[in-house]
Design a protein around this motif. Structure first.
Motif, PDB file in Angstrom:
ATOM      1  N   THR A   1      48.182  15.699 -14.495  1.00  0.00           N
ATOM      2  CA  THR A   1      48.757  15.631 -13.148  1.00  0.00           C
ATOM      3  C   THR A   1      48.878  17.023 -12.543  1.00  0.00           C
ATOM      4  OG1 THR A   1      50.003  13.595 -13.586  1.00  0.00           O
ATOM      5  CG2 THR A   1      50.820  15.007 -11.814  1.00  0.00           C
ATOM      6  N   LEU A   2      49.390  17.971 -13.324  1.00  0.00           N
ATOM      7  CA  LEU A   2      49.536  19.335 -12.811  1.00  0.00           C
ATOM      8  C   LEU A   2      48.167  19.968 -12.572  1.00  0.00           C
ATOM      9  CD1 LEU A   2      51.136  21.821 -12.052  1.00  0.00           C
ATOM     10  CD2 LEU A   2      51.227  22.446 -14.472  1.00  0.00           C
ATOM     11  N   THR A   3      47.243  19.772 -13.502  1.00  0.00           N
ATOM     12  CA  THR A   3      45.914  20.373 -13.359  1.00  0.00           C
ATOM     13  C   THR A   3      45.233  19.896 -12.087  1.00  0.00           C
ATOM     14  OG1 THR A   3      45.682  20.476 -15.765  1.00  0.00           O
ATOM     15  CG2 THR A   3      43.673  20.690 -14.465  1.00  0.00           C
ATOM     16  N   GLU A   4      45.277  18.613 -11.832  1.00  0.00           N
ATOM     17  CA  GLU A   4      44.642  18.074 -10.628  1.00  0.00           C
ATOM     18  C   GLU A   4      45.332  18.572  -9.371  1.00  0.00           C
ATOM     19  OE1 GLU A   4      44.729  13.882 -11.445  1.00  0.00           O
ATOM     20  OE2 GLU A   4      42.750  13.923 -12.413  1.00  0.00           O
ATOM     21  N   ALA A   5      46.656  18.751  -9.434  1.00  0.00           N
ATOM     22  CA  ALA A   5      47.388  19.280  -8.283  1.00  0.00           C
ATOM     23  C   ALA A   5      46.991  20.727  -8.010  1.00  0.00           C
ATOM     24  CB  ALA A   5      48.888  19.175  -8.518  1.00  0.00           C
ATOM     25  N   VAL A   6      46.808  21.508  -9.061  1.00  0.00           N
ATOM     26  CA  VAL A   6      46.386  22.904  -8.916  1.00  0.00           C
ATOM     27  C   VAL A   6      44.990  22.968  -8.308  1.00  0.00           C
ATOM     28  CG1 VAL A   6      45.771  25.012 -10.163  1.00  0.00           C
ATOM     29  CG2 VAL A   6      47.855  23.779 -10.770  1.00  0.00           C
ATOM     30  N   LEU A   7      44.086  22.137  -8.793  1.00  0.00           N
ATOM     31  CA  LEU A   7      42.720  22.128  -8.280  1.00  0.00           C
ATOM     32  C   LEU A   7      42.679  21.692  -6.814  1.00  0.00           C
ATOM     33  CD1 LEU A   7      40.840  20.580 -11.342  1.00  0.00           C
ATOM     34  CD2 LEU A   7      40.947  22.990 -10.666  1.00  0.00           C
ATOM     35  N   GLU A   8      43.503  20.727  -6.469  1.00  0.00           N
ATOM     36  CA  GLU A   8      43.562  20.285  -5.068  1.00  0.00           C
ATOM     37  C   GLU A   8      44.068  21.416  -4.174  1.00  0.00           C
ATOM     38  OE1 GLU A   8      45.673  16.831  -2.287  1.00  0.00           O
ATOM     39  OE2 GLU A   8      45.907  16.788  -4.460  1.00  0.00           O
ATOM     40  N   ASN A   9      45.084  22.133  -4.647  1.00  0.00           N
ATOM     41  CA  ASN A   9      45.611  23.271  -3.884  1.00  0.00           C
ATOM     42  C   ASN A   9      44.553  24.364  -3.759  1.00  0.00           C
ATOM     43  OD1 ASN A   9      47.985  25.900  -4.353  1.00  0.00           O
ATOM     44  ND2 ASN A   9      47.641  24.783  -2.470  1.00  0.00           N
ATOM     45  N   ASP A  10      43.763  24.551  -4.821  1.00  0.00           N
ATOM     46  CA  ASP A  10      42.700  25.548  -4.781  1.00  0.00           C
ATOM     47  C   ASP A  10      41.663  25.174  -3.717  1.00  0.00           C
ATOM     48  OD1 ASP A  10      41.195  27.865  -5.836  1.00  0.00           O
ATOM     49  OD2 ASP A  10      39.803  26.340  -6.543  1.00  0.00           O
ATOM     50  N   ASN A  11      41.321  23.893  -3.645  1.00  0.00           N
ATOM     51  CA  ASN A  11      40.360  23.448  -2.633  1.00  0.00           C
ATOM     52  C   ASN A  11      40.920  23.643  -1.224  1.00  0.00           C
ATOM     53  OD1 ASN A  11      38.415  22.640  -4.503  1.00  0.00           O
ATOM     54  ND2 ASN A  11      39.260  20.579  -4.695  1.00  0.00           N
ATOM     55  N   GLU A  12      42.220  23.341  -1.066  1.00  0.00           N
ATOM     56  CA  GLU A  12      42.849  23.494   0.241  1.00  0.00           C
ATOM     57  C   GLU A  12      42.858  24.962   0.677  1.00  0.00           C
ATOM     58  OE1 GLU A  12      46.651  21.822  -0.437  1.00  0.00           O
ATOM     59  OE2 GLU A  12      45.996  19.732  -0.162  1.00  0.00           O
ATOM     60  N   SER A  13      43.024  25.863  -0.276  1.00  0.00           N
ATOM     61  CA  SER A  13      43.110  27.286   0.056  1.00  0.00           C
ATOM     62  C   SER A  13      41.767  27.831   0.550  1.00  0.00           C
ATOM     63  CB  SER A  13      43.562  28.092  -1.165  1.00  0.00           C
ATOM     64  OG  SER A  13      42.554  28.118  -2.171  1.00  0.00           O
ATOM     65  N   ARG A  14      40.681  27.110   0.260  1.00  0.00           N
ATOM     66  CA  ARG A  14      39.360  27.563   0.694  1.00  0.00           C
ATOM     67  C   ARG A  14      39.003  27.035   2.064  1.00  0.00           C
ATOM     68  NH1 ARG A  14      36.837  29.092  -4.187  1.00  0.00           N
ATOM     69  NH2 ARG A  14      37.908  28.278  -6.026  1.00  0.00           N
TER      70      ARG A  14
END
Length: 207
Positions: free
Chosen positions: A193-206
């Motif tokens: 759950t945390l990993t997917e949330a981090v990856l989603e935030n990473d995509n949003e930051s781009r």
């Protein structure tokens, strides 16, 4: 001439009266001890959340400050409502020479999950982050391949590289990727759950 006043006679108790007094004192002592024991038990069982961590930690705000001095974007994922952040910090001058961004969370069952990012990671640093645990497999989450490490301390560690993209208006750098290590004592589901949330935030930051 004044006559001496006789001292008041000391009260005399019968054996039965003395036994009753002793029993009353004994009962009172047991009552006090029982009350103290109940209070101590309540304190021991009371959740330590308010004392161990500050539920008011503003991770996005601290991440924004960290991003202003780091050479990568410090991520601040959106977590489940029943989790809370126990720390969020930028380590700009660590003893190992690898600046990094760290965030940790506590789950409802009082387990720990967190992540760390660094653009200066090396094999020694990664080995320290996973507590020397050897790679036990690979998994794919949200299009990213992670190496899985399960340490003797009961923690699970997921390691990957995130592509680095320069933010608009920022100076060019020679950074190709940012190492991400997600870890925790929680269940695989919580770590995912945390990993997917981090990856989603990473995509949003781009975007």
């Amino acid at each position: 001439m004044t006559q001496p006043v006789d001292a008041a006679p000391k009260p005399q108790y019968t054996r039965k009266q003395g036994e009753r007094m002793y029993q009353n004192v004994k009962a009172m002592a047991f009552s006090v001890l029982a009350t103290v024991a109940i209070v101590a038990l309540v304190v021991m069982l009371n959740p330590l959340r308010d004392r161990d961590a500050d539920p008011g930690i503003d991770v996005p705000a601290i991440a924004a400050e960290a991003s202003s001095v780091a050479d990568f974007t410090a991520l601040a994922p959106e977590i489940p409502e029943d989790w809370y952040a126990s720390y969020a910090r930028w380590n700009g001058s660590p003893s190992d020479g690898v600046p990094n961004w760290q965030v940790g969370y506590v789950t409802p069952d009082q387990e720990f999950v967190g992540f760390v990012q660094s653009s200066d990671a090396n094999s020694t640093w990664v080995g320290q982050q996973v507590h020397g645990a050897a790679e036990s497999g690979l998994i794919e989450l949200s299009g990213h391949d992670f190496s899985v490490h399960r340490a003797d301390n009961g923690h699970t560690y997921l390691v990957t590289e995130l592509a680095h993209e320069e933010a608009a208006g920022s100076e060019a750098s020679d950074i190709d990727s940012v190492t991400l290590v997600v870890s925790g004592s929680g269940s695989d589901e919580q770590i995912t759950t945390l990993t997917e949330a981090v990856l989603e935030n990473d995509n949003e930051s781009r975007s």
